[in-house]
Design an enzyme around this catalytic site. Sequence first.
Site, PDB file in Angstrom:
ATOM      1  N   HIS A   1       0.848  -1.204   0.000  1.00  9.52           N
ATOM      2  CA  HIS A   1       0.000   0.000   0.000  1.00  9.52           C
ATOM      3  C   HIS A   1       0.882   1.252   0.000  1.00  9.52           C
ATOM      4  O   HIS A   1       0.707   2.157  -0.826  1.00  9.52           O
ATOM      5  CB  HIS A   1      -0.907  -0.013   1.240  1.00  9.52           C
ATOM      6  CG  HIS A   1      -1.739   1.220   1.390  1.00  9.52           C
ATOM      7  ND1 HIS A   1      -3.046   1.295   0.979  1.00  9.52           N
ATOM      8  CD2 HIS A   1      -1.455   2.452   1.908  1.00  9.52           C
ATOM      9  CE1 HIS A   1      -3.529   2.497   1.231  1.00  9.52           C
ATOM     10  NE2 HIS A   1      -2.577   3.222   1.794  1.00  9.52           N
ATOM     11  N   GLU A   2       1.832   1.285   0.931  1.00 12.78           N
ATOM     12  CA  GLU A   2       2.704   2.455   1.032  1.00 12.78           C
ATOM     13  C   GLU A   2       3.649   2.547  -0.166  1.00 12.78           C
ATOM     14  O   GLU A   2       3.993   3.648  -0.601  1.00 12.78           O
ATOM     15  CB  GLU A   2       3.504   2.410   2.345  1.00 12.78           C
ATOM     16  CG  GLU A   2       2.661   2.418   3.611  1.00 12.78           C
ATOM     17  CD  GLU A   2       1.723   3.615   3.703  1.00 12.78           C
ATOM     18  OE1 GLU A   2       2.027   4.680   3.115  1.00 12.78           O
ATOM     19  OE2 GLU A   2       0.668   3.492   4.356  1.00 12.78           O
TER      20      GLU A   2
ATOM     21  N   HIS B   1       2.041   4.477  -2.901  1.00 13.46           N
ATOM     22  CA  HIS B   1       2.211   5.925  -2.703  1.00 13.46           C
ATOM     23  C   HIS B   1       3.629   6.357  -3.099  1.00 13.46           C
ATOM     24  O   HIS B   1       3.821   7.366  -3.788  1.00 13.46           O
ATOM     25  CB  HIS B   1       1.994   6.286  -1.223  1.00 13.46           C
ATOM     26  CG  HIS B   1       0.582   6.173  -0.748  1.00 13.46           C
ATOM     27  ND1 HIS B   1      -0.482   6.741  -1.413  1.00 13.46           N
ATOM     28  CD2 HIS B   1       0.057   5.587   0.370  1.00 13.46           C
ATOM     29  CE1 HIS B   1      -1.601   6.499  -0.738  1.00 13.46           C
ATOM     30  NE2 HIS B   1      -1.299   5.796   0.334  1.00 13.46           N
TER      31      HIS B   1
END
Length: 446
Positions: free
Chosen positions: A18-19, A22
């Site tokens: 998820h990170e 980003h």
Amino acid sequence: MHTLLAFIFAILILVSLHEFGHYIVARLCGVKVVRFSVGFGKPFFTRKRGDTEWCLAPIPLGGYVKMVDTREGEVSEADLPYAFDKQHPAKRIAIVAAGPLTNLALAVLLYGLSFSFGVTELRPYVGTVEPDTIAARAGFQSGDKIQSVNGTPVADWGSAQTEIVLNLEAGKVAVGVQTASGAQTVRTIDAAGTPEAGKIAKNQGYIGLMPFKITTVAGGVEKGSPAEKAGLKPGDRLTAADGKPIASWQEWANLTRQSPGKKITLTYERAGQTHTADIRPDTVEQPDHTLIGRVGLRPQPDRAWDAQIRRSYRPSVVRAFGMGWEKTVSHSWTTLKFFGKLISGNASVSHISGPLTIADIAGQSAELGLQSYLEFLALVSISLGVLNLLPVPVLDGGHLVFYTAEWIRGKPLGERVQNIGLRFGLALMMLMMAVAFFNDVTRLLG
């Protein structure tokens, strides 16, 4: 330990990716990333590479990507062009959306990988209806084919059960079925507000329906159990208990559960001959401290029925990943509908699970095998992705709303409006976390 390791691995994979979503898009958009952390708290592992500090922290409930941002401290003149808040709203939208979209893409890959090993589908047929349950009171019969739940078509057993359980506390649940005789009818479940419905919602539990037909033949005998000590063997057909005929396995199971430590005289058939045995069920304490009896017998399913409702096959790799896409879309839509029902008051907060429940399910799925664990990871990844896309300030979705509004207006929303939104979002998430932990604890306590 097995459960803990399965949970930690799941968090590391899902949060890291998820990170990383980003991070990658931030770098592609020319934003300087100062820190990439998996976990919260003081890092116990740090490695500097280029401009970015890579960290592992002890609280495995999330992670973050820290970018250069003038709103969070002084930024040097040289770094201003690389600050997140100085980018065009379209770039900020892309960076923020990348995390949850990575989770959804990961779910497609995980499901696709699992399905490439083989797929077992259960058609939505009712095999067994347990007496004195919500399903029995609604009039379900063995042989019913579930076609829809509150007007939503269902294609398999899992979808049917999910739709029923999610709607159980919202009011009457209209289940469209085709009976064994071919007639079309509606079975109405009216259990909203009952303790039984609340317990089912909290434990994602059992409404009294099983897809399998269970015979009165013993399919397995546990070693050291009262059944083994009484001389029972797989293949024995149970015919009577204390002189009363046994009509179904459920009848026998209910009797043993209600008879902890009490002698039961069992009559059974083996190779055409009738035998009797005295069995005294072990006394087992449940999490809610009630005592039940257990004899260590497993039933034998009706193999002809099992062959009718079960379909096992191995799709091509392309089809497997296509099915992964379909499953991800379906579960994402179900998750969105659940949050909608939650907001409107048509779903119980008992369905919300926290880290303890997720850890427990992680351990159980890992024990069942690789496919089960992959599909668990996919499901949690979908939940993480959809949750983060909700338009709640402090979540990625809330930031998407702010940046979209800025793009449309040509200027940011006022600082006061943003602060109020962030406080509201933080309060809402704290409340949700409190409910999740409460549900976890009450589940553990039974």
